[in-house]
Scaffold this motif. Sequence first.
Motif, PDB file in Angstrom:
ATOM      1  N   TYR A 182      12.912  -2.877  -9.629  1.00 55.93           N
ATOM      2  CA  TYR A 182      14.128  -3.689  -9.647  1.00 55.93           C
ATOM      3  C   TYR A 182      13.875  -5.016 -10.352  1.00 55.93           C
ATOM      4  O   TYR A 182      14.636  -5.448 -11.211  1.00 55.93           O
ATOM      5  N   TYR A 223       9.974   0.329  -5.727  1.00 59.54           N
ATOM      6  CA  TYR A 223      11.343   0.000  -6.138  1.00 59.54           C
ATOM      7  C   TYR A 223      11.580  -1.496  -6.218  1.00 59.54           C
ATOM      8  O   TYR A 223      12.375  -1.949  -7.027  1.00 59.54           O
ATOM      9  N   PHE A 224      10.888  -2.282  -5.389  1.00 65.14           N
ATOM     10  CA  PHE A 224      10.984  -3.737  -5.548  1.00 65.14           C
ATOM     11  C   PHE A 224      10.497  -4.129  -6.940  1.00 65.14           C
ATOM     12  O   PHE A 224      11.137  -4.918  -7.641  1.00 65.14           O
ATOM     13  N   PRO A 281      11.746   2.168 -16.295  1.00 66.84           N
ATOM     14  CA  PRO A 281      11.466   2.641 -14.947  1.00 66.84           C
ATOM     15  C   PRO A 281      10.872   4.047 -14.896  1.00 66.84           C
ATOM     16  O   PRO A 281      10.647   4.571 -13.824  1.00 66.84           O
ATOM     17  N   VAL A 282      10.657   4.704 -16.038  1.00 64.17           N
ATOM     18  CA  VAL A 282      10.065   6.039 -16.022  1.00 64.17           C
ATOM     19  C   VAL A 282       8.775   6.012 -16.836  1.00 64.17           C
ATOM     20  O   VAL A 282       8.697   5.338 -17.864  1.00 64.17           O
ATOM     21  N   LEU A 329       1.704  18.455  -6.658  1.00 60.24           N
ATOM     22  CA  LEU A 329       1.559  18.857  -5.255  1.00 60.24           C
ATOM     23  C   LEU A 329       2.906  18.833  -4.544  1.00 60.24           C
ATOM     24  O   LEU A 329       3.316  19.802  -3.918  1.00 60.24           O
ATOM     25  N   VAL A 330       3.602  17.684  -4.661  1.00 60.33           N
ATOM     26  CA  VAL A 330       4.876  17.525  -3.953  1.00 60.33           C
ATOM     27  C   VAL A 330       5.866  18.592  -4.385  1.00 60.33           C
ATOM     28  O   VAL A 330       6.552  19.211  -3.555  1.00 60.33           O
ATOM     29  N   VAL A 382      -0.011   9.822  -5.082  1.00 65.21           N
ATOM     30  CA  VAL A 382       0.950  10.897  -4.852  1.00 65.21           C
ATOM     31  C   VAL A 382       2.372  10.353  -4.901  1.00 65.21           C
ATOM     32  O   VAL A 382       3.229  10.843  -5.643  1.00 65.21           O
ATOM     33  N   VAL A 383       2.631   9.314  -4.106  1.00 64.51           N
ATOM     34  CA  VAL A 383       3.983   8.780  -4.002  1.00 64.51           C
ATOM     35  C   VAL A 383       4.410   8.106  -5.301  1.00 64.51           C
ATOM     36  O   VAL A 383       5.523   8.318  -5.797  1.00 64.51           O
ATOM     37  N   PHE A 428       6.521   3.550  -1.871  1.00 63.32           N
ATOM     38  CA  PHE A 428       7.713   3.734  -2.702  1.00 63.32           C
ATOM     39  C   PHE A 428       8.660   2.545  -2.596  1.00 63.32           C
ATOM     40  O   PHE A 428       9.339   2.204  -3.553  1.00 63.32           O
ATOM     41  N   VAL A 429       8.667   1.876  -1.439  1.00 61.81           N
ATOM     42  CA  VAL A 429       9.516   0.682  -1.311  1.00 61.81           C
ATOM     43  C   VAL A 429       8.976  -0.420  -2.216  1.00 61.81           C
ATOM     44  O   VAL A 429       9.715  -1.051  -2.966  1.00 61.81           O
ATOM     45  N   VAL A 436       5.524  10.364  -8.021  1.00 57.90           N
ATOM     46  CA  VAL A 436       6.873  10.887  -7.820  1.00 57.90           C
ATOM     47  C   VAL A 436       7.914   9.838  -8.213  1.00 57.90           C
ATOM     48  O   VAL A 436       8.896  10.132  -8.900  1.00 57.90           O
ATOM     49  N   VAL A 437       7.687   8.587  -7.803  1.00 60.16           N
ATOM     50  CA  VAL A 437       8.637   7.521  -8.113  1.00 60.16           C
ATOM     51  C   VAL A 437       8.863   7.421  -9.621  1.00 60.16           C
ATOM     52  O   VAL A 437       9.992   7.310 -10.086  1.00 60.16           O
ATOM     53  N   PRO A 448       5.926   0.667   2.600  1.00 56.74           N
ATOM     54  CA  PRO A 448       5.447   1.931   2.068  1.00 56.74           C
ATOM     55  C   PRO A 448       5.383   1.839   0.541  1.00 56.74           C
ATOM     56  O   PRO A 448       6.103   1.025  -0.065  1.00 56.74           O
ATOM     57  N   GLN A 494      15.520  -4.733 -13.965  1.00 62.31           N
ATOM     58  CA  GLN A 494      16.870  -5.264 -13.789  1.00 62.31           C
ATOM     59  C   GLN A 494      16.905  -6.781 -13.891  1.00 62.31           C
ATOM     60  O   GLN A 494      17.582  -7.347 -14.733  1.00 62.31           O
TER      61      GLN A 494
END
Lengths: 271, 548, 318
Positions: free
Chosen positions: C156, C152-153, C167-168, C273-274, C258-259, C148-149, C262-263, C146, C160
């Motif tokens: 990270y 985050y990979f 990250p923002v 929207l969310v 969309v996703v 968002f996964v 948000v992330v 997905p 990191q």
Amino acid sequence: MRIPFSAMLGLGLTALMVLAAIFSPLIAPYGLNETVGKVWENPSAQFWLGTDTIGRDIFSRLVYGGAVTIFVALASSALAFSMGAFFGFLAAVRGGWIDTGLSRLVDVMMAVPSLIVALVVLSVLPLTLTTLVLVMGVLDSTRVFRLSRAVAADIAVMDYVEAAKLRGEGQVWIIFREILPNAMSPLVAEFGMRFIFAVLFISTLSFLGLGIQPPLADWGGMVRENKDGLIYGKSAAMVPAIAIAVLAIAVNLVADWVLSRTTSLKGGRNG
Amino acid sequence: MAKNSMADLLEIKGLKIEATSYPPGEKPREVVLVDGVSVSLEKGRVLGLIGESGAGKSTIGLAAMAYGRGGVRLTGGEVLLNGRNIRGAGPVTLRALRGREVTYVAQSAAAAFNPAKKLMEQVIETCLLHKVMTRPAAQARAVDLFRKLGLPNPESFGNRYPHQVSGGQLQRAMTAMALCPKPDLVIFDEPTTALDVTTQIEVLAAIKEAIRDQGVAAIYITHDLAVVAQVADDIMVLRHGKTVEYGSTDQIINRPGQAYTQALVSVREIAHVEKPPAAPILTVDAVTARYRGTNFDVLKRVSVDVAPGQTLAVVGESGSGKSTLARAITGLLPPHQGAVTFAGRRLSPDLAGRSRDDLRELQMIYQMADTAMNPRQTVGTIIGRPLEFYFGLKGAEKARRVAELLDQIEMGKGFAERYPAELSGGQKQRVCIARALAAKPKLIICDEVTSALDPLVADGILKLLLALQAQEGVAYLFITHDLATVRAIADKIAVMYRGEVVRYGAKSEVLAPPFDAYTDLLLSSVPEMRLGWLEEVLGSRRMESAGN
Amino acid sequence: MHPLIILVVQRIALGLILLLAVSVLIFLGVEALPGDTAQQILGQGATPETLANMRESLGLNEPALTRYFSWLGHALTGDFGKALTNKMDIAQAIGQRLGNTLFLAACAGVIAVPFAIGLGLLAARHNGRWPDKLISGVTLATISLPEFVAAYFVIYLLTQVIPILQPVSMVFPGMTFLERLHAVALPVIVLVMVVLAHMMRMTRAAILNVMQSPYIETAELKGLSPMQVIWRHALPNAVAPIVSVVVINLAYLVVGVVVVEVVFSYNALGQYLVDHVSKRDLPVVQAVGLIFAAVYIGLNIFADVVGIVANPRLRHPK
């Protein structure tokens, strides 16, 4: 029959995760919402995968959350599948206005991405497990509808179906004995794809805060709870993220294999 | 180009061709497609390659350009073109000779032309690519070839796109494309097989004329010995990738040495004596039919009848409405007007309104046995289902009857456990015959049942059908486009053209002059197994084919 | 009139009808579901009297159809009303954020499209050999994730393991173009990853489909080199499917956006929207939903029109 390594790996991992979900209370060392340690502890002998944003054991939550993710995904893909396949077959075999009506309805539903439709609908409906399963199942049934309609329509024009009609066979025999056995393989592979889609969908909704609500937990929600840790170098959010990825890839490998078997049955490879 | 005038243009010595096969669920294995084939071809001569499907004839044809389709590899022997061995030559050498020294005409021109480009661009592409001539010269030559090949409006023909012209015209355009760069050798790979019979003869004649006019050598590949006899100087008969017989056309046709060749030559010579007229079991009376949502009559007041234990052959080209007639009789396409009477009962126009006995006594066999059998059912289930459905047979009794039927179609009872995919084309059609027979029908509709089969296999099926008719007294309504088949099996004949029956009567009457124009065209289009037939027939034709 | 124009007009008209049907679904579907806007605004403690007043002032007592046409009429003139939660003008709030969303999607598209086509060609050219298997394997894995996964990979890895980015992704008025580009680097990488995989797989399939046509064999037997075969014979027939693949995937970016917004807490339409879905602010949800639907359907119409125009059978009728 030889099963390729990738499919074996996929089957093994899928089985492992499903078993862990079924026996979650036996496997999880701590309770789902039990605060047992400090915030974001690193993995240790006591907490195998560390602790989360309020000190709960991540491994235990992963096991319980997996059960919720897999259950919801399974329920909604089963719903999508039975609805989609039923109406798809009906449209293909009956044709006429039933086919036209159903197909146009599906066109409208598929004209906008499922996520957007789901967000609009979930802005009104209560966020319960039942709602989520229903919304995801109905939205996803459109894809199953299109596939099963196409597959059944291909088979319905075959001479052996015509031969059965000429023999005087009824609709039940024609659907269950002539069409269904020949439609099974693509539909089985499609079930895998629908299940993956449901896993991704529910995880995404939960990540957006619009899916599974506390006190229940699922993998998407766990990523959301722990995402701020990344700024402080805490990788707790990566654990459920990896779990989602592994489940999705594992099922994909199995579905890919089923699909390749069906295509090679049809015409062989490399001509 | 330095050429040794004494040497052959093409000489193939001990050619071996292999491919890797990938059976599903098993390890890949090597298959030998062609083994130890030797051929020689002089300048300006035509060699015919003939054999059934899987004989390796197309593979050998493409080997003359050192080309292997898919994963096919030329693994042994020599392919000498203009004196040099091109087997294993590098891509640069091969590209230089393909489209220059050797060109290719494919079976389906409709698929072999690029849909996005004008015909002229494609026809002259090789001339420009290999710098044989300038663009204006190439265009002039293309127009000239269009004219010689009998294409309409040769000056503007090249401005059209492939989808804008008919199948027969495309096949001629493809011939023009092959001849345009003045090659030494042209490979014709079943160039007329996909065409209607009446069109086939005209394209065949155009190709023959062009070959002679341009003085090129040619390899002509086909499964039809009578066709190749009209164009070839020499013929090689192939089977399972090996040479059966190789000789002059005269020798192969008139004095075949091998048993297999003799069988091929005599394939259409089943003697069938016409039965005397009798009261009909099936009467089709002034049937008119149209497809749902259209107002065009595909069948126009068709009236025919079939006597018990006899065969009515319905002959016509694609689009003549002969298969629609079968659908109207079986109730799949309820007639718009007219009536069908069967065994004294007036049949309901619609399938749903027919009794179980109506259905049982009127069976059907299809052209493609492949799609007529459910691939997930065993032969036993396929043949057993009508026994169970119509007669309530079960268990041992059903198994015994299935074994009997398998015996009747000259297959052993061991086949009951097999799936359709494990059978050969002829065996599949036999199983379909057994399924129809299982219902103990009074009439079987046979829709082009032999046209997808190789000649010898088709011959076997026809003989089986005749034997079964003698044993069981079943009547056939036999739909076909092939007049040779009609001669072999019919008692009565109906010739159909554009939805109408244009000639109808006993076989001896229909096949005897005087003919109407269409029947004459159809009869004269059936290639005969003798030399010089093509020239003879073209001189005496009265009507142009409709779809050229 | 040329039949091609008729077909194109038909396709556009069909798309507009579809959009209308979707707007009905978004408006009436939401209205028909249990729940009441007046109740949402006033909360559980509302008295029947205040509820009735609120319904009156919102026009909720009008028949649903009347309200639909009034809503649609206003929406078409760019008036989406005011948000329930903060009484702000929705059109104004959307205007700004739509720009941010399109900027993000455009950046991702500009990078993903050439990459996808290049890799698709490469995979098709080496069909079945290792470059194909490698590309196909990696993209299969990406497709299984997905958004968002995947995000985050990437976060990270790039904050990191190799800390080179933040990250923002904050964007605000007054930033220069370069500053904006730097701010959206991470979300763009994620979007490219997600879209690239789909686009590349579909491009490969489209090219392979064309390469298996008999006229490609004809071209090979004419003595053309592999590049000439692709350039002269495969490409003219592959353009339509490839353009269609590209456009459909650009439309898919709408969902990815969309996703990803948000992330990365990226202030744009998806985030908006969310937020308002969880606040159950129906006018905002309907407005944004309609805009997303319009973009998606519009791009799909465009893809189909390209397909129609590129088809020689339709361009040059018999």
